[in-house]
Design a protein around this motif. Structure first.
Motif, PDB file in Angstrom:
ATOM      1  N   TYR A 197      -3.357  -1.332   6.632  1.00 26.10           N
ATOM      2  CA  TYR A 197      -3.878  -2.315   6.188  1.00 26.10           C
ATOM      3  C   TYR A 197      -5.220  -2.934   6.963  1.00 26.10           C
ATOM      4  O   TYR A 197      -4.919  -3.661   7.913  1.00 26.10           O
ATOM      5  CB  TYR A 197      -2.810  -3.520   6.289  1.00 26.10           C
ATOM      6  CG  TYR A 197      -1.717  -3.541   5.243  1.00 26.10           C
ATOM      7  CD1 TYR A 197      -1.965  -3.937   3.973  1.00 26.10           C
ATOM      8  CD2 TYR A 197      -0.698  -2.561   5.488  1.00 26.10           C
ATOM      9  CE1 TYR A 197      -1.018  -3.682   2.984  1.00 26.10           C
ATOM     10  CE2 TYR A 197       0.362  -2.495   4.517  1.00 26.10           C
ATOM     11  CZ  TYR A 197      -0.006  -2.986   3.239  1.00 26.10           C
ATOM     12  OH  TYR A 197       1.077  -2.892   2.271  1.00 26.10           O
TER      13      TYR A 197
ATOM     14  N   SER B 106      -5.996  -5.580  12.721  1.00 22.69           N
ATOM     15  CA  SER B 106      -6.478  -4.999  11.536  1.00 22.69           C
ATOM     16  C   SER B 106      -8.150  -5.396  11.308  1.00 22.69           C
ATOM     17  O   SER B 106      -8.689  -4.983  10.405  1.00 22.69           O
ATOM     18  CB  SER B 106      -5.598  -5.316  10.395  1.00 22.69           C
ATOM     19  OG  SER B 106      -4.479  -4.589  10.563  1.00 22.69           O
TER      20      SER B 106
ATOM     21  N   TYR C 230       1.007  -1.268   0.006  1.00 22.69           N
ATOM     22  CA  TYR C 230      -0.071   0.095  -0.065  1.00 22.69           C
ATOM     23  C   TYR C 230       0.940   1.328   0.098  1.00 22.69           C
ATOM     24  O   TYR C 230       1.965   1.330   0.531  1.00 22.69           O
ATOM     25  CB  TYR C 230      -0.710  -0.040   1.237  1.00 22.69           C
ATOM     26  CG  TYR C 230      -2.040  -0.979   1.342  1.00 22.69           C
ATOM     27  CD1 TYR C 230      -2.297  -1.885   0.047  1.00 22.69           C
ATOM     28  CD2 TYR C 230      -3.080  -0.755   1.892  1.00 22.69           C
ATOM     29  CE1 TYR C 230      -3.318  -2.637  -0.007  1.00 22.69           C
ATOM     30  CE2 TYR C 230      -4.057  -1.840   2.137  1.00 22.69           C
ATOM     31  CZ  TYR C 230      -4.345  -2.732   1.085  1.00 22.69           C
ATOM     32  OH  TYR C 230      -5.302  -3.399   0.924  1.00 22.69           O
TER      33      TYR C 230
ATOM     34  N   ILE D 170       2.595  -4.514   8.316  1.00 30.53           N
ATOM     35  CA  ILE D 170       1.355  -5.346   8.532  1.00 30.53           C
ATOM     36  C   ILE D 170       1.728  -5.790  10.073  1.00 30.53           C
ATOM     37  O   ILE D 170       2.703  -6.428  10.361  1.00 30.53           O
ATOM     38  CB  ILE D 170       1.200  -6.403   7.625  1.00 30.53           C
ATOM     39  CG1 ILE D 170       0.967  -5.826   6.275  1.00 30.53           C
ATOM     40  CG2 ILE D 170       0.171  -7.254   8.032  1.00 30.53           C
ATOM     41  CD1 ILE D 170       0.951  -6.643   5.030  1.00 30.53           C
TER      42      ILE D 170
END
Length: 336
Positions: free
Chosen positions: A104, A243, A98, A237
């Motif tokens: 994320y 998330s 990204y 991440i």
């Protein structure tokens, strides 16, 4: 890369098919026909394709920090008259990371599914999701119910139930933000390891994955540099619970009622029962979600248990292939 993909309905997305008829020289993949790169605003989404594009489509969604190679040992055992597409989520495998500043979150991955589906011009398809991929697939199936014919959940649930998690939710969100900002501010280079060091480290941190399957995931999840290998996933991440969008029981019931898909849930007997591993012995959430699925979907819901751990679809794919194949080919399901 400047994206072309959305503008939906105005400008067609860019799809490139590469390595037609490809077979990996290290780990042969039976029946793999091609690799695909789909242009998106932050770069591209990578995917692997099996079978004829004329067959009924099945979108395969991998688990947290895994990649499309998660399905390399399973798909060759499934019915040959289907078209299987295994995508890498953003920040995973061969897909682009990204853009800086973009986190994320689960909803972003749901949007990725819609990008892929729209680009492939699918009107109705099936989803097979493992672990986090099943949660993304479940949320997509509830959000776009008219699109999904069948939903296959491999040791996972269609939604993450907010079960005894309410007091932790803000902590998860805070840690996700802090982790992302810390990584973006860090100048620390990626750690370079030899192939054997990378393999042993992966096995140490992923006890449910056998060596052959670990090699498969690392094949697509690492990048060769001059002095060794680096992990190719985005370091922003963090832990999956940071998330995931947890939902209440009432919301779960509301979401499940929106489904227009037949649902198959395959539970690995030695698999995971909770996204937070410290609570993994608590099976109440699974039983509650299973009861809701059974109550709402009735004969459209099928549940079965198989011996094996969280990666049974990779370690012993023959244990689930027959069940999945029958489900894909079936019409009206009979409840187990």
């Amino acid at each position: 890369m400047s994206g072309s993909l959305w503008d939906l309905g105005t400008k067609p997305p860019s799809i490139s098919i590469v390595n037609q008829g490809c077979e990996s020289p290290d780990v042969p993949i039976k029946g793999l026909t091609s690799e695909m790169k789909l242009a998106v605003p932050w770069g591209h989404i990578a995917a692997k394709l099996w079978g004829s594009q004329q067959g009924p489509p099945v979108l395969c969604l991998h688990g947290w920090l895994d990649n499309a190679n998660s399905f390399d040992r399973l798909i060759p055992l499934l019915p040959k008259d289907f078209h299987y597409v295994a995508m890498d989520f953003g920040g995973h495998g061969l897909s682009s990371h990204y853009s800086p500043g973009l986190p994320y979150y689960q909803q972003n991955f749901v949007i990725e599914v819609q990008r892929v589906v729209a680009a492939l011009k699918w009107n109705r398809f099936s989803i097979m999701g493992h672990s986090f991929g099943g949660i993304v697939g479940g949320m997509y199936s509830c959000t776009f119910p008219e699109m999904v014919d069948k939903l296959i959940l491999l040791d996972t649930l269609p939604c993450a139930l907010d079960y005894k998690e309410s007091e932790n939710l803000l902590t998860y969100k805070r840690r996700m933000i802090e982790h992302m900002l810390q990584i973006e501010a860090s100048q620390k280079p990626q750690r370079v390891l030899s192939p054997e060091e990378m393999l042993q480290g992966f096995l140490k941190n992923n006890s449910h994955v056998g060596e052959e399957c670990a090699r498969l995931l690392l094949q697509r999840g690492t990048t060769q540099v001059a002095t060794g290998l680096v992990l190719s996933r985005d370091r922003r991440i963090s832990l999956p619970e940071h998330s995931i969008d947890f939902v209440s029981r009432d919301l779960l019931v509301h979401f499940i009622r929106k489904l227009q898909a037949h649902v198959l849930l395959i539970k690995a007997m030695q698999g995971f029962y909770n996204v937070r591993r410290e609570n993994d012995a608590d099976k109440e959430a699974l039983n509650l979600v299973k009861d809701i699925l059974k109550s709402v979907l009735k004969e459209w819901f099928q549940y079965t248990e198989v011996p094996g751990n969280h990666y049974v679809h990779m370690n012993q794919p023959q244990r689930v292939a027959g069940i999945i194949g029958s489900f894909l080919k079936s019409g009206t399901l009979n409840q187990l």
